[in-house]
Design an enzyme around this catalytic site. Structure first.
Site, short mmCIF file in Angstrom:
data_model
loop_
_atom_site.label_atom_id
_atom_site.label_comp_id
_atom_site.label_asym_id
_atom_site.label_seq_id
_atom_site.Cartn_x
_atom_site.Cartn_y
_atom_site.Cartn_z
N ARG A 110 8.93 -14.23 5.50
CA ARG A 110 9.14 -13.39 4.32
C ARG A 110 10.28 -13.90 3.45
O ARG A 110 10.46 -13.46 2.31
CB ARG A 110 9.45 -11.95 4.75
N GLU B 208 0.81 -1.22 0.00
CA GLU B 208 0.00 0.00 0.00
C GLU B 208 0.84 1.27 0.00
O GLU B 208 0.44 2.27 -0.60
CB GLU B 208 -1.00 0.00 1.16
N GLU C 280 0.85 -10.96 14.89
CA GLU C 280 1.64 -9.93 15.60
C GLU C 280 0.77 -8.73 15.95
O GLU C 280 1.05 -8.00 16.90
CB GLU C 280 2.82 -9.47 14.72
N GLY D 157 1.34 -10.17 10.34
CA GLY D 157 -0.04 -9.77 10.08
C GLY D 157 -0.33 -8.56 10.91
O GLY D 157 -0.64 -8.66 12.09
N THR E 51 2.36 -8.24 -0.93
CA THR E 51 2.44 -8.19 0.53
C THR E 51 2.12 -9.58 1.06
O THR E 51 1.16 -10.21 0.60
CB THR E 51 1.46 -7.18 1.18
N ILE E 52 2.94 -10.08 1.97
CA ILE E 52 2.60 -11.39 2.51
C ILE E 52 1.33 -11.32 3.34
O ILE E 52 0.66 -12.32 3.53
CB ILE E 52 3.73 -12.03 3.36
N ASP E 53 0.98 -10.12 3.82
CA ASP E 53 -0.23 -9.99 4.66
C ASP E 53 -1.51 -10.20 3.85
O ASP E 53 -2.57 -10.45 4.43
CB ASP E 53 -0.28 -8.60 5.32
O1 F6P Z 1 3.54 -5.54 5.72
C1 F6P Z 1 4.27 -6.71 5.70
C2 F6P Z 1 4.97 -6.94 7.01
O2 F6P Z 1 5.62 -8.17 6.86
C3 F6P Z 1 4.07 -6.89 8.25
O3 F6P Z 1 3.39 -8.09 8.47
C4 F6P Z 1 5.07 -6.57 9.33
O4 F6P Z 1 4.47 -5.91 10.42
C5 F6P Z 1 6.02 -5.66 8.65
O5 F6P Z 1 5.97 -5.98 7.27
C6 F6P Z 1 7.44 -5.82 9.18
O6 F6P Z 1 8.28 -4.97 8.50
P1 F6P Z 1 9.85 -4.80 8.71
O7 F6P Z 1 10.51 -5.52 7.59
O8 F6P Z 1 10.05 -3.33 8.62
O9 F6P Z 1 10.20 -5.37 10.04
#
Ligand code: F6P
Length: 341
Positions: A274, A103, A221, A170, A125-127
């Protein structure tokens, strides 16, 4: 054409790059550069050519060979950001951009499009929480990884008559937790979308233990264990997001108080979800998104984004991508409400 990947990475990004470069080169005679680290590379003109030979080996490779960042090129105002992006594109001879992101990245792409910069998008996005598409690549891989972890945790939990708590990613949408919990047979699944009833969770765990089984709890999370999301730090990134962290620890503490003497262990899967090679389904979806986006570029359908609608990949307006988050709806949660797994 300039390619970039922004925001949190996920399995399948490289497959998009591969498909876009191969189809763009072979079908439309395009030439490509890859910007390093998302919008940072665009702002700083940090780019390198991407050829067919560069991308051919990338289908199964996790992460993104371009690198990613959460740089917001519009942080100092839209006008200044647009000017820097235009200057950089002109210097490098880039006619149009393909931005692959969630987004935030697509929000920037939308603003650039509205300012007249030629750009198309592909969602990731994995979410899996973008409302404009029925699915994003990376999600399937993340769930598979989480389920494998849960299956392993369940066997060691059973050996020790222990409750195993598993925290998955998430932020606002609980899709990863919901699918992981369903596929792993979790006894309790906690999502950001609904309040956590700690007494009810404790009662379920007690019941499972009394049956002689080891309870498995999956939580997002973003689950609001103590009535609000747990934050690692309240500091905000360039897009205004706080860093989440600690929901699983809060849950363990609360449950240990309610269930004295019950052994519990927490595993936070976090970024493990991820990383790594994309599943077959994610490779297919990512490839189809790359092909669709490059066709849109060739046909001048700018300001659009590849999206899955049913089984078809279509181009939808970029603005739709960032409109509303696709969270787990009450009907979906109701499917399993009250069941004792
Ligand atoms: O938006 C995807 C995501 O994996 C979320 O689930 C998570 O809160 C965030 O990214 C974590 O991001 P970072 O790589 O900045 O720790």
């Amino acid at each position: 054409m300039g390619l970039l990947t922004g925001g949190g990475d996920c399995p399948g990004l490289n497959a998009v790059l591969r498909a876009a470069v191969l189809a763009g080169t072979q079908r439309h005679g395009m030439r490509f550069v890859g910007f390093r680290d998302g919008w940072r590379g665009v702002l700083e003109g940090d780019a390198a050519p991407l050829t067919e030979a560069d991308v051919r080996p990338l289908l199964a490779r996790g992460g993104t060979v371009l690198g990613s960042s959460r740089t917001n090129p519009l942080a100092d105002g839209v006008e200044a950001g647009v000017r820097r992006v235009r200057d950089s594109m002109a210097r490098l001879g880039v006619d149009a951009l393909l931005a692959v992101g969630g987004e935030d990245t697509l929000g920037v792409a939308t603003a650039l499009h509205e300012a007249g910069v030629p750009v198309v998008g592909a969602p990731k996005t994995i979410d899996d929480d973008l409302s404009a598409t029925d699915a994003t690549f990376g999600f399937d891989t993340a769930v598979q990884t989480a389920v494998e972890a849960c299956d392993r945790l369940a066997t060691t939990g059973a050996s020790h008559h222990r409750a195993m708590l598993v925290e998955v990613m998430g932020r606002h949408a609980g899709w990863i937790a919901l699918h992981t919990g369903t596929a792993a047979g979790a006894h309790v699944t906690l999502l950001p979308e609904e309040p956590v009833d700690l007494d009810a969770v404790a009662a379920t765990l007690r019941e499972v233990l009394e049956r002689g089984e080891a309870p498995l709890v999956v939580l997002s999370e973003g689950a609001q264990v103590l009535g609000e999301q747990a934050l690692r730090t309240a500091e905000r990134d360039a897009f205004g997001h706080v860093q989440l962290g600690g929901a699983g620890e809060q849950l363990q503490r609360e449950l240990e108080q309610r269930l004295p003497g019950v052994s519990m262990r927490l595993t936070v899967l976090g970024h493990l979800l991820r990383g790594g090679t994309p599943s077959a389904a994610d490779r297919v979806l990512a490839t189809r998104f790359g092909l669709s986006a490059v066709t849109a570029l060739a046909q001048g359908r700018l300001g659009t984004m590849a999206a899955l609608r049913g089984v078809e990949v279509v181009q939808v307006p970029l603005a739709e991508a960032t409109g509303v988050l696709r969270t787990v709806p009450p009907e979906r949660r109701a499917e399993t409400a009250g069941l004792r797994w």
